[in-house]
Design a protein around this motif. Structure first.
Motif, short mmCIF file in Angstrom:
data_model
loop_
_atom_site.label_atom_id
_atom_site.label_comp_id
_atom_site.label_asym_id
_atom_site.label_seq_id
_atom_site.Cartn_x
_atom_site.Cartn_y
_atom_site.Cartn_z
N PHE A 132 33.13 34.70 11.55
CA PHE A 132 31.74 34.70 10.81
C PHE A 132 30.92 33.28 10.99
O PHE A 132 30.20 32.85 10.01
CB PHE A 132 31.83 35.34 9.51
CG PHE A 132 32.38 36.60 9.40
CD1 PHE A 132 31.68 37.46 10.05
CD2 PHE A 132 33.61 36.61 9.12
CE1 PHE A 132 32.20 38.76 9.73
CE2 PHE A 132 34.43 37.89 9.06
CZ PHE A 132 33.65 38.82 9.50
N ASP A 133 31.16 32.35 11.87
CA ASP A 133 30.67 31.12 12.19
C ASP A 133 30.07 31.05 13.49
O ASP A 133 30.80 30.89 14.59
CB ASP A 133 31.61 29.94 11.89
CG ASP A 133 30.81 28.55 12.34
OD1 ASP A 133 29.93 28.54 12.63
OD2 ASP A 133 31.95 27.45 12.14
N ARG A 134 28.94 31.28 13.74
CA ARG A 134 28.30 31.52 15.18
C ARG A 134 27.83 30.34 15.70
O ARG A 134 27.18 30.13 16.80
CB ARG A 134 26.85 32.38 15.08
CG ARG A 134 27.25 33.64 14.59
CD ARG A 134 26.13 34.91 15.01
NE ARG A 134 26.50 36.24 14.75
CZ ARG A 134 25.94 37.32 15.47
NH1 ARG A 134 24.93 37.08 16.03
NH2 ARG A 134 26.46 38.69 15.02
N THR A 135 28.01 29.06 15.01
CA THR A 135 27.97 27.71 15.85
C THR A 135 29.35 27.53 16.65
O THR A 135 29.24 26.80 17.53
CB THR A 135 28.06 26.77 14.64
OG1 THR A 135 29.36 26.54 13.97
CG2 THR A 135 26.95 26.79 13.71
N MET A 136 30.37 28.41 16.52
CA MET A 136 31.67 28.30 17.43
C MET A 136 31.26 29.27 18.82
O MET A 136 30.99 30.48 18.66
CB MET A 136 32.54 28.78 16.94
CG MET A 136 33.12 28.09 15.58
SD MET A 136 34.66 28.76 14.74
CE MET A 136 35.87 28.70 16.30
#
Length: 371
Positions: A132-136
């Motif tokens: 749930f970390d769309r910076t990844m």
């Protein structure tokens, strides 16, 4: 008996470790032909004859030699080259019935996109994992791959729930287990024959294993130094071995911190290690300090405390029931958890029941029955 031709795509060294048990499992089905396609997303000089011999798999049947580049450039080149391979197979009268991808690298997503546009269905191994970390970038690759795949082979229960929330129909979802654990269990006896502990003067359960490479931990000199200070302090009570990633070594050099680490008598710096040597170390460590997602999984099965230097994880079963604790880059929390390990206060963990070394057998059965 219907013949089944499968394109099996890998792009980086960990992908081979995930694909190896699958290729072995398909050998039980004489009607199945597997074609191993290596995109070359990551060049790895360690992909030698010994590497393939250890894993028990063939060399790639097709090598695309894409190489490094920006996400956009790399993805575009993989799509272009995979598309040509798939089209050539059809033109030659040997079309692929299905494409299989593993994990979450650019090759996973790009090959999936090329395949479905040509009408070739895709099976995704390790589907449904979400940080749930769309910076990844890996999170984007996972989401796109799962959206396009029609066979979602899930490693842990959270993956099933994530995919349901995203609207995937239940008939496409299969909780099959973790192929990386298949490889671990297959090679653990051989790894235990390694002399790596004696080479680095280590005793079982009397050392910690450290790996660091993520930008959030190594690109900021203040954060990196604060983590190193904890490790240097704890090494006065527990010897540490630190196989150092080239990126991390460069940052340590750039920030003037390499000599500081080298001056710590009980921190042993080592070059990057092969899978068997590394498994020998991880399976016999007292504690693991890492920012690797794969090590979260392996440590849970091995029963080794794992202090994970990440703020989130796509593998929640390793923290909710397993041996991992999310530390982020909080030096104080890292120190506290290391103290808990040394004082015998750290939690015991258990692995999901489907992490039993038979995931690849389940996957092969599903694919053969569905195709």
């Amino acid at each position: 008996m219907k013949k089944l031709r499968l394109a099996c795509v890998v792009g980086a060294r960990p992908n081979f470790m995930k694909m190896a048990p699958l290729l072995r499992a398909f050998e039980a089905y004489p009607q199945v032909e597997t074609v191993l396609i290596h995109t070359g997303q990551h060049y790895d000089r360690n992909l030698s004859d010994v590497f393939f011999e250890e894993l028990g798999i063939k060399h790639p049947d097709v090598s695309l030699n894409v190489g490094s580049g920006s996400h956009g450039v790399q993805t575009a080149q993989i799509i272009e080259k995979i598309e040509q391979v798939l089209q050539d197979a059809s033109a030659e009268g040997t079309p692929f019935d299905r494409l299989i991808v593993v994990g979450d690298v650019n090759s996973t997503m790009a090959a999936t996109l090329a395949s479905v546009k040509l009408g070739i269905p895709v099976a995704h191994v390790e589907a449904g994992l979400r940080s749930f970390d769309r910076t990844m970038p890996e999170e984007i690759n996972r989401i796109v791959t799962d959206a396009l795949s029609d066979m979602l082979l899930v490693s842990e229960p959270s993956g099933i729930e994530n995919l349901k929330q995203e609207g995937k129909p239940e008939e496409q979802l299969y909780l099959v287990g973790n192929v990386m654990i298949d490889t671990l269990m297959h090679l653990l006896p051989k790894a235990r024959q390694s002399d790596v502990l004696s080479r680095y003067e280590l005793q079982p359960s009397q050392y910690g294993l450290v790996t660091l490479h993520r930008p959030a931990n190594v690109d900021d000199p203040k954060i990196l130094e604060s983590l190193l200070d904890v490790l240097i302090d704890i090494s006065k009570r527990l010897k540490l071995i630190f196989p150092i990633h080239p990126r991390t070594e460069k940052r340590l050099t750039d920030f003037g911190l390499l000599d500081k680490v080298k001056s710590a008598d009980a921190i042993v710096l080592a070059p990057p290690l092969g899978y068997l040597d590394f498994l020998a170390l991880s399976s016999q460590a007292k504690v693991i300090v890492t920012d690797s997602g794969g090590l979260q999984e392996e440590s849970t099965v091995l029963g080794v405390p794992c202090l994970t230097l990440r703020p989130n994880t796509e593998r929640p079963c390793t923290t909710e029931g397993g041996t991992s604790t999310l530390i982020g880059n909080d030096a104080a929390l890292l120190n506290q958890c290391l103290e808990d390990v040394l004082e015998g206060r750290y939690k015991n963990g258990t692995a999901p029941k489907v992490w039993d070394g038979k995931a690849a057998e389940r996957i092969a059965s599903v694919i053969v029955e569905r195709c």
